[in-house]
Motif scaffolding. Sequence first.
Motif, PDB file in Angstrom:
ATOM      1  N   ASN A 155       0.825  -1.219   0.000  1.00 42.19           N
ATOM      2  CA  ASN A 155       0.000   0.000   0.000  1.00 42.19           C
ATOM      3  C   ASN A 155       0.853   1.261   0.000  1.00 42.19           C
ATOM      4  O   ASN A 155       0.333   2.362   0.104  1.00 42.19           O
ATOM      5  CB  ASN A 155      -0.974   0.003   1.183  1.00 42.19           C
ATOM      6  N   GLN A 156       2.162   1.083  -0.119  1.00 40.21           N
ATOM      7  CA  GLN A 156       3.085   2.210  -0.285  1.00 40.21           C
ATOM      8  C   GLN A 156       2.940   3.254   0.824  1.00 40.21           C
ATOM      9  O   GLN A 156       2.991   4.454   0.570  1.00 40.21           O
ATOM     10  CB  GLN A 156       2.864   2.863  -1.658  1.00 40.21           C
ATOM     11  N   ASP A 157       2.763   2.775   2.056  1.00 39.88           N
ATOM     12  CA  ASP A 157       2.681   3.718   3.168  1.00 39.88           C
ATOM     13  C   ASP A 157       4.003   3.796   3.928  1.00 39.88           C
ATOM     14  O   ASP A 157       4.082   4.416   4.984  1.00 39.88           O
ATOM     15  CB  ASP A 157       1.538   3.336   4.126  1.00 39.88           C
ATOM     16  N   GLY A 158       5.037   3.177   3.387  1.00 43.58           N
ATOM     17  CA  GLY A 158       6.348   3.262   4.023  1.00 43.58           C
ATOM     18  C   GLY A 158       6.526   2.316   5.189  1.00 43.58           C
ATOM     19  O   GLY A 158       7.538   2.386   5.884  1.00 43.58           O
ATOM     20  N   GLN A 159       5.553   1.453   5.415  1.00 43.92           N
ATOM     21  CA  GLN A 159       5.635   0.496   6.513  1.00 43.92           C
ATOM     22  C   GLN A 159       5.318  -0.900   5.987  1.00 43.92           C
ATOM     23  O   GLN A 159       4.502  -1.049   5.086  1.00 43.92           O
ATOM     24  CB  GLN A 159       4.639   0.853   7.631  1.00 43.92           C
ATOM     25  N   LEU A 160       5.950  -1.875   6.598  1.00 53.28           N
ATOM     26  CA  LEU A 160       5.687  -3.259   6.214  1.00 53.28           C
ATOM     27  C   LEU A 160       4.931  -3.960   7.327  1.00 53.28           C
ATOM     28  O   LEU A 160       5.406  -4.060   8.457  1.00 53.28           O
ATOM     29  CB  LEU A 160       6.992  -4.019   5.964  1.00 53.28           C
ATOM     30  N   THR A 161       3.742  -4.436   6.996  1.00 50.56           N
ATOM     31  CA  THR A 161       3.008  -5.275   7.933  1.00 50.56           C
ATOM     32  C   THR A 161       3.311  -6.737   7.620  1.00 50.56           C
ATOM     33  O   THR A 161       3.840  -7.071   6.559  1.00 50.56           O
ATOM     34  CB  THR A 161       1.494  -5.046   7.791  1.00 50.56           C
ATOM     35  N   ARG A 162       2.939  -7.596   8.523  1.00 52.38           N
ATOM     36  CA  ARG A 162       3.140  -9.032   8.277  1.00 52.38           C
ATOM     37  C   ARG A 162       2.348  -9.473   7.049  1.00 52.38           C
ATOM     38  O   ARG A 162       2.800 -10.321   6.283  1.00 52.38           O
ATOM     39  CB  ARG A 162       2.705  -9.846   9.503  1.00 52.38           C
ATOM     40  N   ALA A 163       1.166  -8.911   6.878  1.00 53.27           N
ATOM     41  CA  ALA A 163       0.346  -9.294   5.715  1.00 53.27           C
ATOM     42  C   ALA A 163       1.069  -8.976   4.418  1.00 53.27           C
ATOM     43  O   ALA A 163       0.958  -9.718   3.431  1.00 53.27           O
ATOM     44  CB  ALA A 163      -0.997  -8.568   5.766  1.00 53.27           C
ATOM     45  N   GLU A 164       1.815  -7.883   4.414  1.00 51.30           N
ATOM     46  CA  GLU A 164       2.524  -7.506   3.185  1.00 51.30           C
ATOM     47  C   GLU A 164       3.722  -8.415   2.920  1.00 51.30           C
ATOM     48  O   GLU A 164       4.257  -8.421   1.822  1.00 51.30           O
ATOM     49  CB  GLU A 164       2.966  -6.040   3.269  1.00 51.30           C
ATOM     50  N   LEU A 165       4.139  -9.153   3.931  1.00 51.82           N
ATOM     51  CA  LEU A 165       5.272 -10.053   3.765  1.00 51.82           C
ATOM     52  C   LEU A 165       4.857 -11.417   3.229  1.00 51.82           C
ATOM     53  O   LEU A 165       5.703 -12.226   2.869  1.00 51.82           O
ATOM     54  CB  LEU A 165       6.009 -10.231   5.096  1.00 51.82           C
ATOM     55  N   LEU A 166       3.563 -11.661   3.196  1.00 54.40           N
ATOM     56  CA  LEU A 166       3.088 -12.976   2.773  1.00 54.40           C
ATOM     57  C   LEU A 166       2.817 -13.021   1.282  1.00 54.40           C
ATOM     58  O   LEU A 166       2.366 -12.045   0.689  1.00 54.40           O
ATOM     59  CB  LEU A 166       1.812 -13.358   3.525  1.00 54.40           C
ATOM     60  N   ILE A 167       3.080 -14.148   0.695  1.00 56.28           N
ATOM     61  CA  ILE A 167       2.814 -14.400  -0.710  1.00 56.28           C
ATOM     62  C   ILE A 167       1.912 -15.616  -0.800  1.00 56.28           C
ATOM     63  O   ILE A 167       2.185 -16.645  -0.188  1.00 56.28           O
ATOM     64  CB  ILE A 167       4.129 -14.667  -1.476  1.00 56.28           C
ATOM     65  N   GLU A 168       0.833 -15.465  -1.548  1.00 57.96           N
ATOM     66  CA  GLU A 168      -0.070 -16.591  -1.738  1.00 57.96           C
ATOM     67  C   GLU A 168       0.546 -17.588  -2.704  1.00 57.96           C
ATOM     68  O   GLU A 168       1.097 -17.215  -3.724  1.00 57.96           O
ATOM     69  CB  GLU A 168      -1.413 -16.111  -2.301  1.00 57.96           C
ATOM     70  N   VAL A 169       0.435 -18.849  -2.341  1.00 55.94           N
ATOM     71  CA  VAL A 169       0.888 -19.913  -3.228  1.00 55.94           C
ATOM     72  C   VAL A 169      -0.346 -20.535  -3.862  1.00 55.94           C
ATOM     73  O   VAL A 169      -1.236 -21.000  -3.153  1.00 55.94           O
ATOM     74  CB  VAL A 169       1.682 -20.981  -2.452  1.00 55.94           C
ATOM     75  N   PRO A 170      -0.437 -20.506  -5.182  1.00 58.61           N
ATOM     76  CA  PRO A 170      -1.639 -21.039  -5.824  1.00 58.61           C
ATOM     77  C   PRO A 170      -1.771 -22.534  -5.603  1.00 58.61           C
ATOM     78  O   PRO A 170      -0.782 -23.257  -5.466  1.00 58.61           O
ATOM     79  CB  PRO A 170      -1.435 -20.718  -7.304  1.00 58.61           C
ATOM     80  N   ILE A 171      -3.007 -22.985  -5.560  1.00 56.91           N
ATOM     81  CA  ILE A 171      -3.279 -24.420  -5.440  1.00 56.91           C
ATOM     82  C   ILE A 171      -2.981 -25.072  -6.781  1.00 56.91           C
ATOM     83  O   ILE A 171      -3.477 -24.645  -7.814  1.00 56.91           O
ATOM     84  CB  ILE A 171      -4.739 -24.663  -5.035  1.00 56.91           C
ATOM     85  N   ARG A 172      -2.138 -26.089  -6.744  1.00 60.88           N
ATOM     86  CA  ARG A 172      -1.799 -26.793  -7.970  1.00 60.88           C
ATOM     87  C   ARG A 172      -2.473 -28.150  -7.971  1.00 60.88           C
ATOM     88  O   ARG A 172      -2.703 -28.740  -6.921  1.00 60.88           O
ATOM     89  CB  ARG A 172      -0.283 -27.002  -8.066  1.00 60.88           C
TER      90      ARG A 172
END
Length: 199
Positions: A155-172
């Motif tokens: 969200n470009q607010d200059g802060q990193l939340t834990r949510a922003e550190l997560l990457i979704e892995v698609p279901i294969r």
Amino acid sequence: MFKPRPAALAVSTAILGALLIAACASRQPPRGGPGSGPPGGGPGGMAGPQGDSGFEGGMIARPVALLFTGMDRDGNRIIDQAELADGIAAEWASLPRTDRDTVPALAIADWAATALGNAEALPNQIAFDVNLDGQISETEFRTRLAEEFDRLDRNQDGQLTRAELLIEVPIRSRSRDGGMGGGMPQGRPPGGRPPGGGR
Ligand SMILES: [Ca+2]
Ligand SMILES: [Ca+2]
């Protein structure tokens, strides 16, 4: 003849949405109560393993996210710009430097092995070494990590939340005869920007 009014449609749509949200919420596993769920939970406390890798349909964090979470000085689980600057300075201070005040690329690999968990984790020495002279300057080190931070800051607010550190892995879809089933998951940040894409 019954003719649904727009207002009635909106209400029913809202109810349907609420039901869907409730259904999704009810599918979340209980918070590790005794005797519930698989023993031990998933690796790293994420969603339980659904395959050999345990990654499918779950969320992961990039190695550099481990570095950033360690910069959270005040323990509010958010990394702000001051913490980022202090954290980068501390990392730089920990590195062995030449008399030109640079760090040899090989030393960056050693640093990555502990700071990022693996010598090959990104950003690696090649990613830091913009001018490809085999040495990492403080500017190169600082700039690269700031870019990584900025890229994760959805969200470009200059802060990193834990949510922003997560990457979704698609279901294969998994094939039983697909071999080891390994390989790095090709995740995509929920915000849409590709990981590791140059800017
Ligand atoms: Ca913080
Ligand atoms: Ca943010």
